[in-house]
Design a protein around this motif. Sequence first.
Motif, short mmCIF file in Angstrom:
data_model
loop_
_atom_site.label_atom_id
_atom_site.label_comp_id
_atom_site.label_asym_id
_atom_site.label_seq_id
_atom_site.Cartn_x
_atom_site.Cartn_y
_atom_site.Cartn_z
N ALA A 1 0.75 -1.18 0.12
CA ALA A 1 -0.04 -0.13 0.02
C ALA A 1 0.82 1.22 0.09
O ALA A 1 0.60 2.33 -0.75
CB ALA A 1 -0.91 0.13 1.36
N TYR A 2 1.91 1.33 0.84
CA TYR A 2 2.93 2.13 0.71
C TYR A 2 3.60 2.60 -0.75
O TYR A 2 3.58 3.78 -1.25
CB TYR A 2 3.90 2.12 1.78
CG TYR A 2 4.93 3.18 1.89
CD1 TYR A 2 4.68 4.51 2.28
CD2 TYR A 2 6.22 3.14 1.44
CE1 TYR A 2 5.51 5.45 2.59
CE2 TYR A 2 7.17 4.22 1.53
CZ TYR A 2 6.77 5.16 2.12
OH TYR A 2 7.65 6.22 2.04
N GLN A 3 3.79 1.53 -1.28
CA GLN A 3 4.66 1.69 -2.68
C GLN A 3 3.54 2.11 -3.55
O GLN A 3 3.86 2.88 -4.43
CB GLN A 3 5.25 0.52 -2.92
CG GLN A 3 6.24 -0.05 -2.48
CD GLN A 3 7.50 0.97 -2.49
OE1 GLN A 3 7.64 1.38 -3.49
NE2 GLN A 3 8.32 1.11 -1.67
N ALA A 4 2.24 1.74 -3.49
CA ALA A 4 1.15 2.15 -4.38
C ALA A 4 0.99 3.70 -4.02
O ALA A 4 0.83 4.57 -5.35
CB ALA A 4 -0.09 1.35 -4.16
N PHE A 5 1.15 4.15 -3.06
CA PHE A 5 0.75 5.64 -2.45
C PHE A 5 2.03 6.40 -3.01
O PHE A 5 1.96 7.51 -3.69
CB PHE A 5 0.76 5.70 -1.23
CG PHE A 5 0.93 7.15 -0.58
CD1 PHE A 5 -0.29 8.12 -0.78
CD2 PHE A 5 1.75 7.66 -0.17
CE1 PHE A 5 -0.20 9.34 -0.33
CE2 PHE A 5 2.15 8.94 0.41
CZ PHE A 5 0.97 9.74 0.16
N ALA B 1 4.85 14.68 -11.27
CA ALA B 1 5.35 14.54 -12.52
C ALA B 1 4.30 15.49 -13.35
O ALA B 1 4.77 16.27 -14.22
CB ALA B 1 5.51 13.09 -13.18
N MET B 2 2.89 15.11 -13.17
CA MET B 2 1.92 15.94 -13.81
C MET B 2 2.07 17.38 -13.50
O MET B 2 1.94 18.12 -14.20
CB MET B 2 0.56 15.20 -13.52
CG MET B 2 0.14 13.95 -14.24
SD MET B 2 -1.33 13.42 -13.70
CE MET B 2 -2.43 14.49 -13.40
N LEU B 3 2.20 17.64 -12.13
CA LEU B 3 2.30 19.00 -11.75
C LEU B 3 3.77 19.58 -12.18
O LEU B 3 3.63 20.89 -12.64
CB LEU B 3 2.48 19.22 -10.42
CG LEU B 3 1.14 18.89 -9.58
CD1 LEU B 3 1.35 18.92 -7.91
CD2 LEU B 3 0.02 19.80 -9.64
N LYS B 4 4.57 18.99 -12.67
CA LYS B 4 5.92 19.43 -13.33
C LYS B 4 5.72 19.86 -14.68
O LYS B 4 5.81 20.90 -15.22
CB LYS B 4 7.11 19.02 -13.28
CG LYS B 4 7.64 18.67 -11.84
CD LYS B 4 8.90 17.96 -11.75
CE LYS B 4 9.68 18.08 -10.49
NZ LYS B 4 10.69 17.18 -10.43
N LYS B 5 4.72 18.92 -15.38
CA LYS B 5 4.56 19.01 -16.93
C LYS B 5 3.59 20.21 -16.98
O LYS B 5 3.48 20.95 -18.01
CB LYS B 5 3.98 17.83 -17.46
CG LYS B 5 4.90 16.80 -17.81
CD LYS B 5 4.17 15.74 -18.55
CE LYS B 5 5.03 14.67 -18.63
NZ LYS B 5 4.85 13.36 -19.20
N ASN B 6 2.35 20.28 -16.33
CA ASN B 6 1.33 21.43 -16.27
C ASN B 6 1.32 22.03 -14.76
O ASN B 6 0.36 21.80 -14.08
CB ASN B 6 0.08 20.93 -16.76
CG ASN B 6 0.22 20.15 -17.79
OD1 ASN B 6 0.45 20.52 -18.82
ND2 ASN B 6 -0.59 18.83 -17.82
N ASN C 1 3.70 5.63 -5.53
CA ASN C 1 3.69 5.40 -7.20
C ASN C 1 2.68 6.75 -7.49
O ASN C 1 3.21 7.54 -8.32
CB ASN C 1 3.65 4.16 -7.74
CG ASN C 1 4.53 3.25 -7.56
OD1 ASN C 1 5.70 3.55 -7.25
ND2 ASN C 1 3.97 2.11 -7.73
N GLN C 2 1.65 6.85 -6.84
CA GLN C 2 0.39 7.65 -7.16
C GLN C 2 1.24 9.36 -6.86
O GLN C 2 1.05 10.38 -7.60
CB GLN C 2 -0.59 7.86 -6.34
CG GLN C 2 -1.45 6.46 -6.63
CD GLN C 2 -2.52 6.20 -5.91
OE1 GLN C 2 -2.75 7.15 -4.73
NE2 GLN C 2 -3.77 5.29 -6.22
N PHE C 3 1.84 9.18 -5.70
CA PHE C 3 2.48 10.61 -5.50
C PHE C 3 3.50 10.96 -6.69
O PHE C 3 3.55 12.32 -7.10
CB PHE C 3 3.21 10.61 -3.92
CG PHE C 3 3.89 11.87 -3.66
CD1 PHE C 3 3.00 12.89 -3.28
CD2 PHE C 3 5.11 12.23 -3.56
CE1 PHE C 3 3.57 14.09 -2.89
CE2 PHE C 3 5.60 13.19 -3.35
CZ PHE C 3 4.96 14.14 -2.64
#
Length: 128
Positions: free
Chosen positions: A107-111, A120-125, A113-115
Amino acid sequence: MTPEAADIMAKLRGKGVEYEATASTDDSTNVHEMENQVIGDVLGPERYGRVRCQGSFITPTRYFGPSSSQYMPSQSQSSQAEVNRLKQQIAQFKAEVAAKEAEREAAYQAFQNQFQELMAMLKKNPPS
């Protein structure tokens, strides 16, 4: 004989006389049990890993041998069964803890990855 040993011997003799008086009126008294009771009264309770009246460094294994069960309590088989049952419970508990730890780690790894994806999305946009 040291004064301490002489004192213990005197106590043993005194208790022995007391128990012999009791034994003479009670036919069901076992002499061996009486001797053990006298020693127990004078020297106190047994200590784990020691052989009474055999010196400081004599262990049950050294005195009785490695395969002897003479020094084990009379309930040794039921005690051993209880120990085995408790060991199984501990092993089961450890397995459950390991499984929950693996779930938590996943669960921590999934979190994480989502983070990372969100970052990455915030850096692009970047927000305006």
